[in-house]
Design an enzyme around this catalytic site. Structure first.
Site, PDB file in Angstrom:
ATOM      1  CB  CYS A  19      32.846  51.741  54.739  1.00 40.16           C
ATOM      2  SG  CYS A  19      32.308  52.156  53.266  1.00 40.16           S
ATOM      3  CG  HIS A  70      32.114  56.511  56.547  1.00 44.27           C
ATOM      4  ND1 HIS A  70      33.384  56.204  56.607  1.00 44.27           N
ATOM      5  CD2 HIS A  70      31.657  56.113  55.276  1.00 44.27           C
ATOM      6  CE1 HIS A  70      33.836  55.409  55.342  1.00 44.27           C
ATOM      7  NE2 HIS A  70      32.718  55.550  54.724  1.00 44.27           N
ATOM      8  CD  GLU A  85      34.283  58.113  59.371  1.00 40.49           C
ATOM      9  OE1 GLU A  85      34.079  58.442  58.236  1.00 40.49           O
ATOM     10  OE2 GLU A  85      33.495  56.995  59.918  1.00 40.49           O
TER      11      GLU A  85
END
Length: 360
Positions: A246, A331, A333
């Site tokens: 990001c 993202h 994660e």
């Protein structure tokens, strides 16, 4: 009779709703997020610093809030706008309602709003400044919004002030904190990484002295152009295996010579389709960004595009053709959101192992 609360936009539009959360007036950049679940992770994502989040999904908070799912200790969003805020969450992990959660984080909320109307307005006109207020006179507030400008020090305010370690038996990773999500550290630990989280302004010399096997550039709020010294730091780190997420993706791109631009309304949600150009596979991703890499600026940078957004063909991934470094705009994660891109952590681990093997 219910108390009233108002959402005032800089274009003069006023939405009338009902108060929940903190009892305060709050100004911020009004954005919208299309996620259906994971509101807690969204609100505690430091990338929303100084922003008022409009949730397009009509019911928010029905699974409640709990400390385990926070992505930061204290959320920095300026406000939350919903159609309906659940008052009776149903989940065995629930410890508080969204109203109680926002009060504890000192964030005002407004419910009973036509969030579809706000979304259509932002999609056509772009993000804009707004105020959540209980005041009934709004002319002065509109003038204030039209003549105000926001701070540009978000990364400095939210990044860790001192280094700390999250231990593991595997590769040593230095995570530069621009406003990271906690789940990035959790994912690195799940792969066995020994993680040292450092402040955003840690120098390249200091990082190299830690002898990392790899460096990770975290997500964070605001415009990457506001941290020019940190862009120079990343330039000096090229050659060490590097992975950016990001804001980290944008900093990596600028460090290599690319440019960014501010998007009209950004990408915010947990359901954005991204195409992996190497495999042709489509990944559903979690995203939160208002800036993007300009593809026309990549010529001569040594960067190649690895992923694109299918909704608007913007750049979603980069890889350096000379250095062991890559990044993604979304993202991996998975907090909040799908797990499709988790393989990128494995690629980072493999990159560190390859680099280690080359020096064996």
């Amino acid at each position: 009779m219910k108390e009233k609360r108002y959402l005032v936009l800089e274009d003069g539009t006023v939405y009338e709703g009902y108060p929940f959360g903190a009892n305060k007036t709050s100004e911020g950049e009004l954005v919208f997020n299309t996620t259906m679940t994971g509101a807690q992770e969204v609100i505690t994502d430091l990338s929303y610093t100084d922003q008022i989040i409009t949730f397009t999904y009509p019911l928010i908070g029905n699974t409640g809030m709990n400390t385990e799912d926070n992505e930061s200790l204290m959320a920095q969003a300026r406000g939350v706008v919903v159609r309906e805020a659940s008052t009776g969450p149903s989940n065995f992990r629930t410890s508080e309602t969204i109203d109680e959660f926002l009060k504890r984080h000192d964030i005002p909320g407004i419910s009973g709003i036509d969030t579809r109307s706000i979304t259509r307005k932002l999609r056509s006109g772009g993000v804009m400044k707004a105020i959540i207020t209980d005041e009934t006179y709004h002319e002065d507030l509109i003038e204030l919004l039209q003549n105000s400008s926001f701070r540009t020090d978000q990364v400095k305010r939210v990044a860790t002030k001192t280094p700390y370690i999250s231990t593991g038996p595997g590769p040593r990773v230095v995570l530069i904190d621009y406003g990271k999500k906690e789940n990035i550290v959790r994912h690195l630990n799940s792969f066995g990484c020994d993680v040292t989280v450092v402040p955003y302004d840690t120098t390249a010399k200091e990082i190299k002295q830690m002898r990392p096997d790899g460096v990770m550039l975290s997500n964070g709020p605001g415009d990457p152009a506001n941290i020019p010294d940190q862009i120079n730091t990343v330039k000096e780190l090229l050659g060490i295996p590097l992975f950016g997420i990001c804001m980290g993706h944008q900093v990596f791109g600028i460090a290599c010579g690319a440019k960014t631009f501010k998007m009209k309304f950004g990408h915010r949600g947990s359901n954005h389709p991204v195409k992996n150009l190497a495999t042709g596979k489509i990944e559903i991703s979690s995203q939160n960004h208002g800036y993007s890499i300009d593809p026309d600026s990549l010529r001569g940078t040594g960067l190649e595009v690895t992923h694109i957004a299918l909704n608007d063909n913007t750049v979603e991934g980069l890889r350096h053709t000379e250095y062991p470094a890559f990044s993604v705009q979304y993202h991996p994660e998975a907090s909040s959101g799908p797990h499709d891109p988790e393989y990128l952590f494995k690629e980072f681990i493999d990159l560190m192992k390859q680099k280690e093997g080359n020096h064996a």
